[in-house]
Design an enzyme around this catalytic site. Sequence first.
Site, short mmCIF file in Angstrom:
data_model
loop_
_atom_site.label_atom_id
_atom_site.label_comp_id
_atom_site.label_asym_id
_atom_site.label_seq_id
_atom_site.Cartn_x
_atom_site.Cartn_y
_atom_site.Cartn_z
N ARG A 1 0.81 -1.26 -0.01
CA ARG A 1 0.00 0.10 -0.11
C ARG A 1 0.94 1.35 0.14
NH1 ARG A 1 -3.27 -3.02 3.40
NH2 ARG A 1 -5.05 -3.94 2.29
N LYS B 1 3.54 12.31 -10.72
CA LYS B 1 2.71 11.51 -11.39
C LYS B 1 3.25 10.18 -11.86
CE LYS B 1 0.09 14.94 -14.12
NZ LYS B 1 -0.24 15.69 -15.20
N GLU C 1 10.30 19.82 -23.94
CA GLU C 1 9.81 20.13 -22.52
C GLU C 1 10.36 21.24 -21.87
OE1 GLU C 1 7.10 18.48 -21.71
OE2 GLU C 1 7.15 16.44 -22.51
N LYS D 1 8.74 23.65 -11.97
CA LYS D 1 8.00 22.80 -11.86
C LYS D 1 7.56 22.38 -10.19
CE LYS D 1 6.06 18.33 -13.02
NZ LYS D 1 6.26 17.30 -13.86
N GLU E 1 -3.55 18.72 -10.09
CA GLU E 1 -3.66 19.13 -11.37
C GLU E 1 -5.41 19.53 -11.30
OE1 GLU E 1 -1.81 17.45 -14.89
OE2 GLU E 1 -3.70 17.96 -16.07
N ASN F 1 0.65 21.14 -19.72
CA ASN F 1 0.54 20.40 -21.09
C ASN F 1 0.44 21.17 -22.27
OD1 ASN F 1 -0.07 17.82 -20.10
ND2 ASN F 1 -1.76 18.69 -18.90
N HIS G 1 0.56 19.68 -25.69
CA HIS G 1 0.25 18.21 -25.51
C HIS G 1 -0.94 17.92 -26.09
CE1 HIS G 1 3.75 18.81 -23.07
NE2 HIS G 1 4.07 17.35 -22.49
N HIS H 1 -0.37 14.89 -28.48
CA HIS H 1 -1.15 13.37 -28.30
C HIS H 1 -1.74 12.91 -29.39
CE1 HIS H 1 -0.73 13.93 -23.47
NE2 HIS H 1 0.29 13.50 -24.18
N HIS I 1 7.59 11.38 -28.05
CA HIS I 1 6.70 12.56 -27.54
C HIS I 1 7.35 13.43 -27.61
CE1 HIS I 1 4.00 13.85 -24.35
NE2 HIS I 1 5.10 14.20 -23.74
P1 NAD Z 1 12.30 6.90 -22.08
O1 NAD Z 1 12.33 6.38 -20.47
O2 NAD Z 1 11.72 5.90 -22.97
O3 NAD Z 1 13.95 7.02 -22.42
C1 NAD Z 1 14.27 7.20 -23.91
C2 NAD Z 1 15.35 6.06 -24.17
O4 NAD Z 1 16.53 6.78 -23.67
C3 NAD Z 1 15.34 4.77 -23.72
O5 NAD Z 1 15.55 3.90 -25.04
C4 NAD Z 1 15.98 4.77 -22.45
O6 NAD Z 1 16.51 3.28 -22.30
C5 NAD Z 1 17.13 5.61 -23.08
N1 NAD Z 1 17.96 6.15 -21.96
C6 NAD Z 1 17.35 6.60 -20.97
N2 NAD Z 1 18.64 7.22 -20.19
C7 NAD Z 1 19.83 7.10 -20.91
C8 NAD Z 1 21.13 7.45 -20.77
N3 NAD Z 1 21.47 8.09 -19.86
N4 NAD Z 1 22.00 7.07 -21.63
C9 NAD Z 1 21.59 6.38 -22.92
N5 NAD Z 1 20.44 6.07 -23.06
C10 NAD Z 1 19.16 6.24 -22.05
O7 NAD Z 1 11.71 8.09 -22.42
P2 NAD Z 1 11.47 9.46 -21.62
O8 NAD Z 1 11.56 10.44 -23.03
O9 NAD Z 1 12.48 9.86 -20.84
O10 NAD Z 1 10.33 9.59 -21.14
C11 NAD Z 1 9.00 9.47 -21.75
C12 NAD Z 1 8.01 8.65 -20.40
O11 NAD Z 1 7.70 9.97 -19.73
C13 NAD Z 1 6.38 8.76 -21.31
O12 NAD Z 1 6.17 7.40 -20.88
C14 NAD Z 1 5.79 9.61 -20.74
O13 NAD Z 1 4.54 9.30 -20.50
C15 NAD Z 1 6.40 9.92 -19.34
N6 NAD Z 1 6.26 11.23 -18.87
C16 NAD Z 1 5.88 11.45 -17.61
C17 NAD Z 1 5.57 12.79 -16.94
C18 NAD Z 1 5.15 12.62 -15.45
O14 NAD Z 1 4.96 13.64 -14.87
N7 NAD Z 1 5.34 11.59 -14.74
C19 NAD Z 1 5.65 13.83 -17.71
C20 NAD Z 1 6.29 13.64 -18.96
C21 NAD Z 1 6.51 12.43 -19.52
N1 GLY Z 2 4.28 16.38 -17.23
C1 GLY Z 2 2.94 17.05 -16.74
C2 GLY Z 2 2.97 16.98 -15.24
O1 GLY Z 2 3.78 16.62 -14.37
O2 GLY Z 2 1.89 17.40 -14.82
#
Ligand code: NAD
Ligand code: GLY
Length: 362
Positions: A122, A144, A186, A228, A238, A246, A249, A253, A266
Amino acid sequence: MIRIDVELGKRSYPIHIGQGALDEVGKEVARLKATRVLVVTNTTVGPLYAQKVIRSVRTACPDVTIAVVELPDGECYKDLEHIQVILNAAVDCGLDRNSLMIALGGGVVGDMTGFAASMWMRGIEFIQIPTTLLAQVDSSVGGKTGVNLPAGKNLIGAFHQPRSVLIDPEVLRTLDSRQISAGLAEVIKYGFLGDCRFVKTLEENMPRLRMLDPEVVSEVVAHCCRMKALIVKLDERETGERAKLNLGHTFGHAIEKETGYSAWLHGEAVAAGTVMAAVLSRRLGYISQSDVDRVRLLVKACGLPERIAGIDAGRAWQSMLGDKKTLAGVVRFVLMRSVGESVVQSVPKEAVMDAMHECGWA
Ligand code: NAD
Ligand code: GLY
């Protein structure tokens, strides 16, 4: 080392930014008095950085049991099946209520680890070690967490704040330049939504930023994290202000969905979506054409697409009806009132369709 605090009362936590931040993880585990630690990473990041994390934890806390689970790499594995993989590893490692998970990776690993930590017994604590630019400036901060369903991205999840975020800009050196550019989408978002001076800083420093000049990267990442942290403090769940994150976005999206989540990253979709949000803002009388051109130029300077054409506008509108900002069938957009000031509001379908047509959507 730069320190920024996310102020959320009892759930407040620090973000540490700087070269060597990764080596600080052992001290954080000691501070949090964890008994067991599960490092969650993937098959790309694990071989690069997991040993460093293990070494730091073993040095600072020799009695702590530490295990690593490596997920397959890719957004397509951000699902419940792979949450189960993390939870199985938690069973094998014997995690208890005083244990800790560490997310070592990009946004995919971060969102999944946080979600698994929110569920295990939990809810246990977790630390974010973001290794992509996108994760360092956005996803690792704010709590998030979640995974995708076949019906859509991030449809299930929880708000679960980390206990600390450790950001080492050095790890970006192993990231490919396309991923760096995607993270920049971003970064520029923060300027356009709320800080005109930051837009100017980015315009002046983009070449140094893209070359990962350590001083510029640390300052820029810190600025984004500060913005942020403030937004999350004002609106953790939110209900208002946080929706501004967003910007770009809603169109982005739609691009991702209509192109099957595979053609564009993305950040690339968000970049083209940010230009479209600027066009829509101009059509609604908020900003001028020269402001739109300024958005376009900065997107281009990041190495990102200013325009992704060939999307069916009618289908895009339908997918926008499923956007999380849509309330009772009314689609809401983040619009620019000026460069560095944004507002979230509903927009009539005709205005959105006109903006999509202007941007080359049929
Ligand atoms: P990702 O996590 O897929 O990483 C992108 C690529 O880079 C992957 O292949 C990963 O293995 C590689 N990688 C990561 N770090 C590395 C490093 N230092 N050296 C070499 N390769 C490396 O993608 P991302 O763009 O980091 O994240 C996208 C995700 O984040 C989506 O799922 C999205 O929904 C989420 N997201 C969440 C929030 C939130 O607030 N929680 C906000 C924005 C995006
Ligand atoms: N990336 C959007 C949020 O954290 O709200």
